[in-house]
Each structure stands twice: as C-alpha cells, then as structure tokens.
Motif scaffolding. Sequence first.
Motif, PDB file in Angstrom:
ATOM      1  N   ILE A 119       2.819   0.379   2.733  1.00 26.29           N
ATOM      2  CA  ILE A 119       3.712  -0.683   2.277  1.00 26.29           C
ATOM      3  C   ILE A 119       3.553  -1.935   3.134  1.00 26.29           C
ATOM      4  CG2 ILE A 119       5.755  -0.109   3.644  1.00 26.29           C
ATOM      5  CD1 ILE A 119       5.708  -1.111  -0.076  1.00 26.29           C
ATOM      6  N   SER A 120       3.205  -1.775   4.415  1.00 26.58           N
ATOM      7  CA  SER A 120       2.974  -2.936   5.279  1.00 26.58           C
ATOM      8  C   SER A 120       1.776  -3.743   4.794  1.00 26.58           C
ATOM      9  CB  SER A 120       2.738  -2.489   6.730  1.00 26.58           C
ATOM     10  OG  SER A 120       3.878  -1.870   7.264  1.00 26.58           O
ATOM     11  N   ILE A 121       0.687  -3.040   4.470  1.00 24.82           N
ATOM     12  CA  ILE A 121      -0.511  -3.727   3.977  1.00 24.82           C
ATOM     13  C   ILE A 121      -0.207  -4.447   2.677  1.00 24.82           C
ATOM     14  CG2 ILE A 121      -2.856  -3.400   3.097  1.00 24.82           C
ATOM     15  CD1 ILE A 121      -3.117  -1.016   4.988  1.00 24.82           C
ATOM     16  N   ILE A 122       0.517  -3.788   1.785  1.00 21.12           N
ATOM     17  CA  ILE A 122       0.846  -4.396   0.492  1.00 21.12           C
ATOM     18  C   ILE A 122       1.685  -5.651   0.686  1.00 21.12           C
ATOM     19  CG2 ILE A 122       2.245  -4.076  -1.595  1.00 21.12           C
ATOM     20  CD1 ILE A 122       1.244  -1.188  -1.661  1.00 21.12           C
ATOM     21  N   LEU A 123       2.755  -5.549   1.468  1.00 23.29           N
ATOM     22  CA  LEU A 123       3.637  -6.694   1.673  1.00 23.29           C
ATOM     23  C   LEU A 123       2.904  -7.864   2.306  1.00 23.29           C
ATOM     24  CD1 LEU A 123       6.932  -4.992   2.902  1.00 23.29           C
ATOM     25  CD2 LEU A 123       6.684  -6.385   0.848  1.00 23.29           C
ATOM     26  N   CYS A 124       2.120  -7.594   3.320  1.00 22.96           N
ATOM     27  CA  CYS A 124       1.468  -8.682   4.050  1.00 22.96           C
ATOM     28  C   CYS A 124       0.337  -9.310   3.258  1.00 22.96           C
ATOM     29  CB  CYS A 124       0.934  -8.168   5.389  1.00 22.96           C
ATOM     30  SG  CYS A 124       2.232  -7.651   6.512  1.00 22.96           S
ATOM     31  N   THR A 125      -0.406  -8.502   2.521  1.00 21.15           N
ATOM     32  CA  THR A 125      -1.542  -9.029   1.769  1.00 21.15           C
ATOM     33  C   THR A 125      -1.085  -9.813   0.557  1.00 21.15           C
ATOM     34  OG1 THR A 125      -2.905  -7.164   2.466  1.00 21.15           O
ATOM     35  CG2 THR A 125      -3.665  -8.414   0.568  1.00 21.15           C
ATOM     36  N   LEU A 126      -0.128  -9.289  -0.187  1.00 22.61           N
ATOM     37  CA  LEU A 126       0.276  -9.933  -1.424  1.00 22.61           C
ATOM     38  C   LEU A 126       1.253 -11.085  -1.188  1.00 22.61           C
ATOM     39  CD1 LEU A 126      -1.008  -7.243  -2.327  1.00 22.61           C
ATOM     40  CD2 LEU A 126       0.574  -7.224  -4.243  1.00 22.61           C
ATOM     41  N   LEU A 127       2.127 -10.959  -0.185  1.00 22.26           N
ATOM     42  CA  LEU A 127       3.067 -12.051   0.095  1.00 22.26           C
ATOM     43  C   LEU A 127       2.343 -13.224   0.726  1.00 22.26           C
ATOM     44  CD1 LEU A 127       5.931 -13.190   0.257  1.00 22.26           C
ATOM     45  CD2 LEU A 127       6.231 -11.963   2.413  1.00 22.26           C
ATOM     46  N   ALA A 128       1.494 -12.949   1.712  1.00 27.68           N
ATOM     47  CA  ALA A 128       0.647 -13.940   2.381  1.00 27.68           C
ATOM     48  C   ALA A 128       1.463 -15.042   3.048  1.00 27.68           C
ATOM     49  CB  ALA A 128      -0.351 -14.533   1.409  1.00 27.68           C
ATOM     50  N   GLY A 129       0.726 -15.962   3.667  1.00 28.77           N
ATOM     51  CA  GLY A 129       1.386 -17.043   4.394  1.00 28.77           C
ATOM     52  C   GLY A 129       2.168 -17.975   3.501  1.00 28.77           C
ATOM     53  N   GLY A 130       1.775 -18.035   2.227  1.00 28.81           N
ATOM     54  CA  GLY A 130       2.513 -18.891   1.299  1.00 28.81           C
ATOM     55  C   GLY A 130       3.965 -18.510   1.202  1.00 28.81           C
ATOM     56  N   GLY A 131       4.235 -17.209   1.419  1.00 30.03           N
ATOM     57  CA  GLY A 131       5.611 -16.768   1.345  1.00 30.03           C
ATOM     58  C   GLY A 131       6.482 -17.297   2.451  1.00 30.03           C
ATOM     59  N   VAL A 132       5.890 -17.761   3.554  1.00 31.65           N
ATOM     60  CA  VAL A 132       6.683 -18.329   4.648  1.00 31.65           C
ATOM     61  C   VAL A 132       7.068 -19.765   4.330  1.00 31.65           C
ATOM     62  CG1 VAL A 132       6.742 -18.874   7.103  1.00 31.65           C
ATOM     63  CG2 VAL A 132       5.596 -16.794   6.323  1.00 31.65           C
ATOM     64  N   GLN A 284      -4.765  -2.606   8.941  1.00 27.15           N
ATOM     65  CA  GLN A 284      -3.520  -1.860   9.132  1.00 27.15           C
ATOM     66  C   GLN A 284      -2.745  -2.348  10.341  1.00 27.15           C
ATOM     67  OE1 GLN A 284      -3.655   2.363   9.200  1.00 27.15           O
ATOM     68  NE2 GLN A 284      -4.696   2.581   7.226  1.00 27.15           N
ATOM     69  N   ILE A 285      -3.446  -2.575  11.438  1.00 22.12           N
ATOM     70  CA  ILE A 285      -2.770  -2.963  12.683  1.00 22.12           C
ATOM     71  C   ILE A 285      -2.069  -4.306  12.527  1.00 22.12           C
ATOM     72  CG2 ILE A 285      -3.161  -3.646  15.083  1.00 22.12           C
ATOM     73  CD1 ILE A 285      -5.450  -1.564  15.129  1.00 22.12           C
ATOM     74  N   ILE A 286      -2.779  -5.310  12.010  1.00 22.11           N
ATOM     75  CA  ILE A 286      -2.180  -6.636  11.850  1.00 22.11           C
ATOM     76  C   ILE A 286      -1.013  -6.576  10.871  1.00 22.11           C
ATOM     77  CG2 ILE A 286      -2.591  -8.997  11.049  1.00 22.11           C
ATOM     78  CD1 ILE A 286      -5.427  -8.765  12.096  1.00 22.11           C
ATOM     79  N   SER A 287      -1.174  -5.831   9.777  1.00 20.54           N
ATOM     80  CA  SER A 287      -0.090  -5.709   8.801  1.00 20.54           C
ATOM     81  C   SER A 287       1.156  -5.093   9.434  1.00 20.54           C
ATOM     82  CB  SER A 287      -0.552  -4.853   7.617  1.00 20.54           C
ATOM     83  OG  SER A 287      -1.655  -5.430   6.966  1.00 20.54           O
ATOM     84  N   ARG A 288       0.952  -4.079  10.255  1.00 22.21           N
ATOM     85  CA  ARG A 288       2.094  -3.401  10.892  1.00 22.21           C
ATOM     86  C   ARG A 288       2.863  -4.352  11.801  1.00 22.21           C
ATOM     87  NH1 ARG A 288      -0.432   0.762  12.269  1.00 22.21           N
ATOM     88  NH2 ARG A 288      -0.921   0.369  14.455  1.00 22.21           N
ATOM     89  N   TYR A 289       2.140  -5.101  12.631  1.00 18.97           N
ATOM     90  CA  TYR A 289       2.820  -6.035  13.528  1.00 18.97           C
ATOM     91  C   TYR A 289       3.410  -7.226  12.776  1.00 18.97           C
ATOM     92  CZ  TYR A 289       1.260  -3.387  17.558  1.00 18.97           C
ATOM     93  OH  TYR A 289       1.079  -2.387  18.483  1.00 18.97           O
ATOM     94  N   ASN A 290       2.798  -7.575  11.656  1.00 19.03           N
ATOM     95  CA  ASN A 290       3.381  -8.594  10.789  1.00 19.03           C
ATOM     96  C   ASN A 290       4.782  -8.198  10.356  1.00 19.03           C
ATOM     97  OD1 ASN A 290       1.795 -10.832  10.464  1.00 19.03           O
ATOM     98  ND2 ASN A 290       1.070 -10.333   8.433  1.00 19.03           N
ATOM     99  N   ILE A 291       4.876  -6.979   9.858  1.00 16.81           N
ATOM    100  CA  ILE A 291       6.162  -6.490   9.351  1.00 16.81           C
ATOM    101  C   ILE A 291       7.185  -6.398  10.479  1.00 16.81           C
ATOM    102  CG2 ILE A 291       7.315  -4.489   8.344  1.00 16.81           C
ATOM    103  CD1 ILE A 291       5.749  -6.176   6.353  1.00 16.81           C
ATOM    104  N   ILE A 292       6.764  -5.963  11.642  1.00 17.82           N
ATOM    105  CA  ILE A 292       7.681  -5.862  12.778  1.00 17.82           C
ATOM    106  C   ILE A 292       8.221  -7.232  13.164  1.00 17.82           C
ATOM    107  CG2 ILE A 292       7.825  -5.311  15.243  1.00 17.82           C
ATOM    108  CD1 ILE A 292       5.810  -3.032  14.687  1.00 17.82           C
ATOM    109  N   VAL A 438       3.544 -18.283  14.152  1.00 17.46           N
ATOM    110  CA  VAL A 438       2.730 -17.095  14.424  1.00 17.46           C
ATOM    111  C   VAL A 438       2.734 -16.175  13.203  1.00 17.46           C
ATOM    112  CG1 VAL A 438       2.568 -14.981  15.798  1.00 17.46           C
ATOM    113  CG2 VAL A 438       3.043 -17.172  16.920  1.00 17.46           C
ATOM    114  N   LEU A 439       3.910 -15.987  12.606  1.00 12.92           N
ATOM    115  CA  LEU A 439       4.027 -15.123  11.437  1.00 12.92           C
ATOM    116  C   LEU A 439       3.203 -15.670  10.270  1.00 12.92           C
ATOM    117  CD1 LEU A 439       5.470 -12.586  10.318  1.00 12.92           C
ATOM    118  CD2 LEU A 439       7.245 -14.131   9.457  1.00 12.92           C
ATOM    119  N   THR A 440       3.273 -16.974  10.064  1.00 13.73           N
ATOM    120  CA  THR A 440       2.487 -17.587   8.994  1.00 13.73           C
ATOM    121  C   THR A 440       0.997 -17.338   9.217  1.00 13.73           C
ATOM    122  OG1 THR A 440       4.143 -19.346   8.812  1.00 13.73           O
ATOM    123  CG2 THR A 440       1.999 -19.746   7.781  1.00 13.73           C
ATOM    124  N   THR A 441       0.563 -17.510  10.459  1.00 12.38           N
ATOM    125  CA  THR A 441      -0.856 -17.315  10.787  1.00 12.38           C
ATOM    126  C   THR A 441      -1.284 -15.876  10.543  1.00 12.38           C
ATOM    127  OG1 THR A 441      -0.710 -19.051  12.471  1.00 12.38           O
ATOM    128  CG2 THR A 441      -2.594 -17.567  12.584  1.00 12.38           C
TER     129      THR A 441
END
Length: 530
Positions: A119-132, A284-292, A438-441
């Motif tokens: 779910i972390s990969i899905i949220l981060c990939t599909l939402l992307a920086g545009g969501g910020v 996976q790693i970047i997505s996980r820390y994104n969500i955190i 940082v989150l956007t990046t």
Amino acid sequence: MPNSNTVVDSSTASRSAYDAIHPPERLKQLADKLEMNNPVFWISGSFLTLFVLLALTHPVALSSVVDSGFQLATKYFGAFWQILLLANFVIGLALCFGKTGDVRLGALSAPDVENFKWISIILCTLLAGGGVFWAAAEPIAHYVSAPPLFGSADPYTNAINALSQSFVHWGFLAWAVLGCLSSVVLMHLHYDKGLPLKPRTLLYPLFGQRVISGWLGNTVDALSIIAVAAGTIGPIGFLGLQISYALQELFGIPDTFATQATVVVFAMVFYTLSALSGVNRGIQIISRYNIILAAALIGFILIAGPTSFIVDSYVQGLGQMIDQFVPMALYRGDPEWLGWWTVFFWGWFIGYGPMMAIFIARISRGRTIRQLILSISIAAPLVTCFWFTIVGGSGLAFELATPGIIKAGFEGFNMPGALLAITQQLPFPTLISVLFLVLTTTFIVTTGDSMTYTITMVISGDEEPNAVIRAFWGVLMGAVAIVLISMGSGGISALQSFIVITAVPASLIIAPSLWYAPKIANQMAKAQNL
C-alpha cells in the motif's frame, strides 16, 4: 617458459589492442543493453527527442500546435473520458463485491509483497508529488473562483464546495483508472497465459496475436511510454521550479536556472539509483519512509492546526461529493472550465493508465480482485481526500479566519506559494515548510523510479531490466526536464498540455478492459471453483 604475470599482461594487452581496433563490438554490446534495435525504443525515444528539439528551436510553433491539440482533445474526447472513468469505477465495484471478488490474481496463492509495503508503494507512486502542491493549491483555487456546478455561496459553503470538487479530481475515479480493471486483464494474460507484461497485452482480447508481435503492438507500447514519460517529466520539471522558488522564499537562495537544474539533478540521481535497485529494495524503502513522513505531518497538523475544521470539512466534503457524485463526474455545462480542470486531470491520469496498470500488476501478485479494488479504488482515494483536507483544508480555515492570507500567496496560480502560505501559519513554519519540500521531492523520486523501472521493463520485456537501460531512461527524463525548464515555464507548460493529447490513444488502449475484465474475472472464478 614465461611466468604467469607475463601471460596475464600479454592477454590484457591483446584485449586492449582488440578493443581499440574493434570499438563497434563494444558499442554493439551497449546498444543491445539499451534495446536500440527495438522499434519501441526508437519510436518513443525519437518522439521525445523531436519534442525537445522543437521546444529549443521553434518554441512558439510547438506551443501553438500543442495548444491546438489540447483544445481538440478536450473538446472531442472530454465527454468520453468522463464516461470512461465513471464506468471503470462502477464496473470495478461490481467485480469487487460479487463472487469475482475472491478471485486470486497472479498465479500465486498468497501476496508476494507484504501489505504495508504494497500500500505504501501504491500511495506514493500514484499520488506523486503533484498531490502535495495540488493539495494546497486546488482547494484555494476553487474557493477563490467557485466551480460552475456549485456557484458562489457564503464563505464556509464555498470552502466545503472547493474541497468536494478537489475530492472528485483526486478521488475514486482518478485512482480506479490507474490500475484496477486493466490490471486484472494484464495479470491474467501475463501470469496465467504467458503473454508479455506490456500495454499491447491489454488489446490482446480484441486483436489476438496480431497485437503481440508486429507494428501494432510496437505502436501501442511506444504511445504508452510517451504518455507516461511526458506525465513524469512534467512533475520532475515542476519540482525544480517549485523547490527553487521555496528556497528563495525561505532561505534567500536565488531562484535561478542553476538552482532549478540542481534540484532536478538531485532528484534524478535518487530516482535512478532507486530504480536500479528494483521494486524489492529502493522503491519499497523510499515509499515506506514517504508514508512515515506524510503520517507525521498529518499528525502534527491535526494537533497544531485547525483540527475542528479539518474533521468537519472532511466529513462534509465527502458527504457532498457522494451526494453529487454522478452530476460532478458527468458535468458538461462549462467546456472551458472543464478543459482546465476535470478533463485536464482525467487526461493526465488516463495517460498514466496503461503503464501504471503494468506496475500495479507487477507488485500485486497473489492479491484478490477484492483486495485490489478496495485498496486502489476506495481506501487510497479516502486517504488522498484526507490529505487534501489536511493541507488544503487548513489553508481554507486560515483564509476564512483571516481573508486574503492564503489567497495572496496563491496569486497568479502560484502553487508553491499556496503551500508556503499555509505552512507559514503553523508552528515552526520553516521546519514544516522544509519537511513538505522533502516530502514533495521523495514523492517525485518514487514516481520517477517506478516509471523508469516500468518503461525499461516494457522495452526490454524483462521483469528485471539491466542496469544500463534503467540508468539511461532515468537520466533521459531528468535531462529533458532540465532542457525544458531552461526555456522558462513555457517549456514545461507545453509538456503539461501535451500530456492531455497523449491521453487520446491511452484511453483507447484501456477502454476494452471495461468489457474484457468482467469476462476474464468470471472465467477465473469458475476456474478457481468460486
């Protein structure tokens, strides 16, 4: 007899001499790794190269052509896209809650990626920086200029309407088209039938073997790559512009091309390295820390921000969106407004559709149809809408309390300005602003690495493409973004409009899934004795 060192030295010298005399052999090896003999590589790569050359040499003419194409696409395909997204969502729900919901995909009895990582990969990939940035900018944009379906009302009602409109654009319909019905088709045809995990496979039920091998399949794959590359290059370029603007506002670092290019290079290095490490490591790693980090910011704003307004506006905004869901989804009353809002977003998300479906299929083996639909079409949109309420809703609360305080930062449709105007109203404004940057990046990095991986997977036909081709496409997208921002905002704006044009063929590629996904799901239900 010569000693062993002499033999080694002689062999090394001979090999060096051969390489010097026969460089084409080494070049051939490099060309093979880059898939340069592959028609898909030439079609997609040549098109992107031509776009950049025209942007550099004939920017006015290119902008004129792209604008004309944008207008034609929104005029003649806008209604089709609206129906396509609504039908895709409704049919997905029918599969989810029927007997087909228990169908297990990917020829595995259990998921191969654990739930949180998935779910972390899905949220981060599909939402992307545009969501910020859109989370900050879109609600205030609809508040300042009310959507035509609602019209102007009292300030509080305008704020709720603004959130509801934002929820429609980033909610159920947008998420569903990025990897539900199309992923069901792909996972069955690839993992059960052995067909390639490529966009062309989406059209196999319609055209049969003709689309798997030949010019039609190559064209379908190339068009899908062009669409997703344009959709990814645009946000990468905007990241450079946005971060550079924020650095000037926060720390006085000059907002120059050098700063913008440095930001893009930084992001490019990270998403390329992440893509090189593959789905099971860097992505996976970047997505996980994104969500955190996103969860930490949500918790902070809920505590330190306008908590009551956030909760109330989320509930009311969702309620209004559900109550007006079909009228908002199919609204056709103001074509000009639709072209710059709903239809623009639909075109952007549809352009991602074929390639994102491949990525979802790659990471979702062992999932049931119900898990896939509920996660992507329901849970992820609800999380996204809450994120929009946390960021954009806070901005609306601050604007209601002190009229003009957020609107002034947004003046001239300044998306990073809107975000900074909101973060400046919170405790520890500089720290929170930096964390949002940082989150956007990292969101952009996640999208960049996922799409670099997917593009190279489609071109090479391998689920683990070689490092050379991954690095090439990662660097290429970053380089194109730098070239376009060197021209000023016009270059990136032309690419953004071009994204909508690429949605025309992409929509035709994913449309057959509306019919074939239910057929495939029912066949699989019978085969699995459900």
